[in-house]
Write an enzyme that holds these catalytic residues in place. Structure first.
Site, short mmCIF file in Angstrom:
data_model
loop_
_atom_site.label_atom_id
_atom_site.label_comp_id
_atom_site.label_asym_id
_atom_site.label_seq_id
_atom_site.Cartn_x
_atom_site.Cartn_y
_atom_site.Cartn_z
N ASP A 98 0.87 -1.18 0.00
CA ASP A 98 0.00 0.00 0.00
C ASP A 98 0.91 1.23 0.00
O ASP A 98 1.71 1.43 0.92
CB ASP A 98 -0.87 -0.03 1.27
CG ASP A 98 -2.22 0.61 1.06
OD1 ASP A 98 -2.28 1.64 0.37
OD2 ASP A 98 -3.21 0.09 1.61
N ASP A 200 -2.75 4.66 -2.59
CA ASP A 200 -3.75 5.30 -1.74
C ASP A 200 -4.12 6.69 -2.26
O ASP A 200 -3.22 7.48 -2.62
CB ASP A 200 -3.14 5.43 -0.33
CG ASP A 200 -4.13 5.89 0.72
OD1 ASP A 200 -5.06 5.12 1.01
OD2 ASP A 200 -3.96 7.00 1.26
N GLU A 242 -6.36 3.88 -5.98
CA GLU A 242 -7.62 4.20 -5.30
C GLU A 242 -8.11 5.51 -5.91
O GLU A 242 -7.53 6.57 -5.70
CB GLU A 242 -7.41 4.37 -3.78
CG GLU A 242 -8.74 4.52 -3.06
CD GLU A 242 -8.61 5.04 -1.63
OE1 GLU A 242 -9.54 4.82 -0.84
OE2 GLU A 242 -7.59 5.67 -1.30
N HIS A 315 -11.15 -2.09 3.82
CA HIS A 315 -10.91 -1.70 5.22
C HIS A 315 -11.58 -0.38 5.61
O HIS A 315 -11.51 0.01 6.76
CB HIS A 315 -9.41 -1.61 5.45
CG HIS A 315 -8.78 -0.49 4.67
ND1 HIS A 315 -8.74 -0.49 3.28
CD2 HIS A 315 -8.22 0.67 5.07
CE1 HIS A 315 -8.17 0.64 2.88
NE2 HIS A 315 -7.83 1.35 3.93
N ASP A 316 -12.15 0.33 4.64
CA ASP A 316 -12.82 1.60 4.92
C ASP A 316 -14.34 1.47 4.88
O ASP A 316 -15.05 2.45 5.10
CB ASP A 316 -12.45 2.65 3.86
CG ASP A 316 -10.99 3.08 3.92
OD1 ASP A 316 -10.38 3.00 5.00
OD2 ASP A 316 -10.46 3.49 2.87
O1 TEU Z 1 -8.94 6.29 1.95
C1 TEU Z 1 -9.35 7.46 1.29
C2 TEU Z 1 -10.55 8.04 1.78
O2 TEU Z 1 -10.92 9.07 1.26
C3 TEU Z 1 -11.27 7.39 2.90
O3 TEU Z 1 -10.88 7.99 4.07
C4 TEU Z 1 -12.70 7.48 2.64
O4 TEU Z 1 -13.05 8.75 2.22
C5 TEU Z 1 -13.54 7.23 3.82
O5 TEU Z 1 -13.09 6.18 4.59
C6 TEU Z 1 -14.91 6.91 3.38
O6 TEU Z 1 -15.72 7.85 3.97
C7 TEU Z 1 -7.60 6.00 2.00
C8 TEU Z 1 -7.39 4.78 2.87
O7 TEU Z 1 -8.02 3.69 2.27
C9 TEU Z 1 -7.88 5.10 4.25
O8 TEU Z 1 -7.81 3.98 5.10
C10 TEU Z 1 -7.04 6.23 4.79
O9 TEU Z 1 -7.54 6.63 6.03
C11 TEU Z 1 -7.02 7.43 3.86
O10 TEU Z 1 -6.81 7.07 2.50
C12 TEU Z 1 -5.89 8.35 4.23
O11 TEU Z 1 -4.67 7.76 3.89
#
Ligand code: TEU
Ligand code: CA
Length: 543
Positions: A98, A200, A242, A315-316
């Site tokens: 990542d 990311d 992403e 994971h989000d």
């Molecule tokens: O996620 C991008 C992101 O925009 C997320 O925070 C998303 O908007 C949110 O969870 C949904 O509402 C990436 C990673 O996958 C995330 O885990 C990180 O927190 C974020 O970037 C910052 O690096």
């Protein structure tokens, strides 16, 4: 289309903190992952997307990196990482790292030095602006984690930009030194034998902050082409961006091979359909017709060029079976139905840890049980603006990121077999019924079903390259489509509801029908009158 190894790959995402703890400190780690490689090999996956394991103060669980070339001690050592890469490779599994380069941690050496003075050679690694005339932030740009995106730095009397938490200052991608540093670091990891990168929030690096542009900025694609040339281009690695807010046209810019940017996109148009007015804290019910329309659009628009990722969760995001299925009475049925629909589409499927055993959302009673910075920040922001405690707790339960982050449920034992110590976040009490051990010991479990879908993709190019033809587009409970390749046709039919349905698929014009896989005993002798029990899904070869 030129064939690539990652076209028929199946990716398994590991969130290391929550996967398997080898030393009893309550935090999943690299040696825990190594101990589960046999399990992953049996599932049939051939790529692991490893969420960040780099050195980090863990403000955002590792998405805030303080040293890209060190492993966080809580996850293990660099030697453990190298061992993981080698052992996985021996099983035909590649490790995709990542890559978080929109921002670093504020504890990264570059930022520390940037803070020393306005003349520091590292100052321009980050985005600094003077206060506005009234002394406030330079603009009203908001952080994705709530509040202002600007943080005042008292010692040097300027604001710095952080699109995520204030401990995640944004790198300045207008600075060529930043490109050089990131490229060197990427090449260093490539030399360690990794299988690629998941990039990311890569859509943010082309930002033009003074014009208020963050996502999909004008400098994004030139930067990616430059990165490709300087690092992974011609190395046959898997690179997945992403890419929030990508349209199919934007996805082609990223992933059409001749553009020499990335292997594939990972976009969220289908996911945000259940966010009321685009706000994830206002969950909206699934509208299957709209959902099918979005998925169909992506299938059709990328049919000749470009490549998409296929996923229901990560994971989000909340757990797929809780969000799009029924995690009560029909948990097994709806989890396997969802898997069928996803794994037979064109693109590269992603399985998020625990999805393969139908893990569900968690419902914590108290706010303190939640650990995610995003949920905790927004609880504050929203309740201060008048949203009630109960409403916000319900929204966190429905859409919060900790749903994906409770420990992997390996067994019915204490702590779900995840750790012998106290887990950093509580395990879901339902591990007593839902766990790997149980699924491995049963011949018709969700795990076994996933395994059959992975095998089907590996063995049948129709699923990898076949043309996608939507069926029953106006049906609001059934998702059905064909895949056609070199004279062979496969029909996929799935009931997204808890009702008994009859559907007429005589338009397929089948003479002979053979079941390739199915989550129920389905009588397919008459496609003009096909009976589907709740959450039934089947894959049929048609002649
Ligand atoms: O996620 C991008 C992101 O925009 C997320 O925070 C998303 O908007 C949110 O969870 C949904 O509402 C990436 C990673 O996958 C995330 O885990 C990180 O927190 C974020 O970037 C910052 O690096
Ligand atoms: Ca540990």
């Amino acid at each position: 289309m030129e064939q690539k190894w990652w076209h028929d790959a199946v990716v398994y995402q590991i969130y290391p903190r929550s996967f398997c703890d080898s030393n009893g400190d309550g935090i999943g780690d690299l040696n825990g992952i190594r101990s589960k490689l046999d399990y992953l090999e049996q599932l049939g996956i051939n790529v692991i997307w490893l969420s960040p394991v780099y050195q980090s103060p863990m403000d955002d669980n590792g998405y805030d990196i303080s040293d890209y070339q060190e492993i966080s001690p809580e996850f293990g050592t660099m030697q453990d990482m190298l061992d993981l890469i080698e052992e996985a490779k021996a099983k035909g599994i590649r490790i995709v790292m990542d890559l978080v380069v929109n921002h670093t941690s504020d504890e990264h050496d570059w930022f520390q030095r940037a803070c020393e003075s306005k003349d520091s050679p590292y100052r321009d690694y980050y985005v600094w602006r003077d206060a506005s005339e009234d002394g406030g932030p330079p603009s009203d740009m908001g952080s994705i984690f709530g509040g202002s995106a600007w943080q005042w730095h008292e010692a040097t009397q300027q604001y710095y930009l952080h699109l995520f938490s204030k401990k995640q200052p944004d790198l300045n991608w207008e600075n060529p030194n930043v490109h050089q540093e990131v490229h060197n670091m990427m090449n260093w990891w490539i030399d360690k034998g990794i299988g690629g990168f998941r990039l990311d929030v890569i859509d943010l690096i082309g930002k033009e902050i003074d014009r208020g542009i963050t996502g999909n900025g004008p400098r994004l694609h030139p930067l990616l082409r430059q990165m490709n040339k300087a690092t992974f281009g011609n190395k046959d690695l898997l690179t997945v961006g992403e890419t929030w807010d990508a349209t199919p046209d934007i996805a082609k810019l990223y992933s059409a091979p001749e553009r020499e940017e990335l292997s594939m996109v990972f976009q969220f148009e289908h996911i945000t359909l259940t966010w009321g007015d685009g706000d994830k804290w206002k969950p909206a019910p699934l509208d299957l017709k709209a959902f099918k329309k979005v998925l169909t659009k992506w299938q059709l628009e990328l049919k000749d060029t470009g490549w998409n990722s296929l996923f229901w969760n990560n994971h989000d995001l909340p757990r797929a079976v809780s969000k799009y299925g029924n995690d009560g009475k029909y948990r097994v049925k709806s989890a396997t139905m969802l898997a069928t629909v996803l794994h037979c589409l064109k693109g590269t499927p992603y399985i998020y840890q625990g999805e393969e055993i139908g893990m569900t959302n968690v419902k914590f009673e108290r706010l303190e049980q939640y650990k995610d910075i995003e949920s905790l920040n927004f609880y504050k922001v929203k309740t201060e603006s008048g949203v009630s405690h109960d409403e916000m707790m319900a929204a966190i339960h429905e859409n919060g990121r900790d749903n994906a982050r409770t420990p992997m449920q390996w067994s019915r034992e204490k702590n779900a077999g995840f750790s012998s110590g106290k887990p950093w976040i509580e395990v879901n009490p339902n591990h007593v019924e839902i766990n790997v051990e149980q699924d491995l010991n049963s011949s018709d479990s969700i795990y076994q079903y996933y395994k059959s879908l992975v095998t089907l993709r590996r063995e049948d190019p129709t699923i990898v390259y076949g043309e996608f033809v939507p069926l029953l587009q106006d049906h609001d409970k059934v998702f059905a489509y064909l895949r056609k390749y070199k004279g062979k046709t496969i029909l996929i039919v799935a009931n997204f509801s808890d009702e008994d349905l009859q559907v007429d698929l005589s338009e397929v014009g089948a003479v002979k029908v053979e079941v390739l896989t199915s989550n129920d005993v389905i009588n397919c002798s008459d496609l003009s009158n096909l009976h589907l029990a709740p959450y039934d899904a089947t894959v049929l070869a048609i002649q």
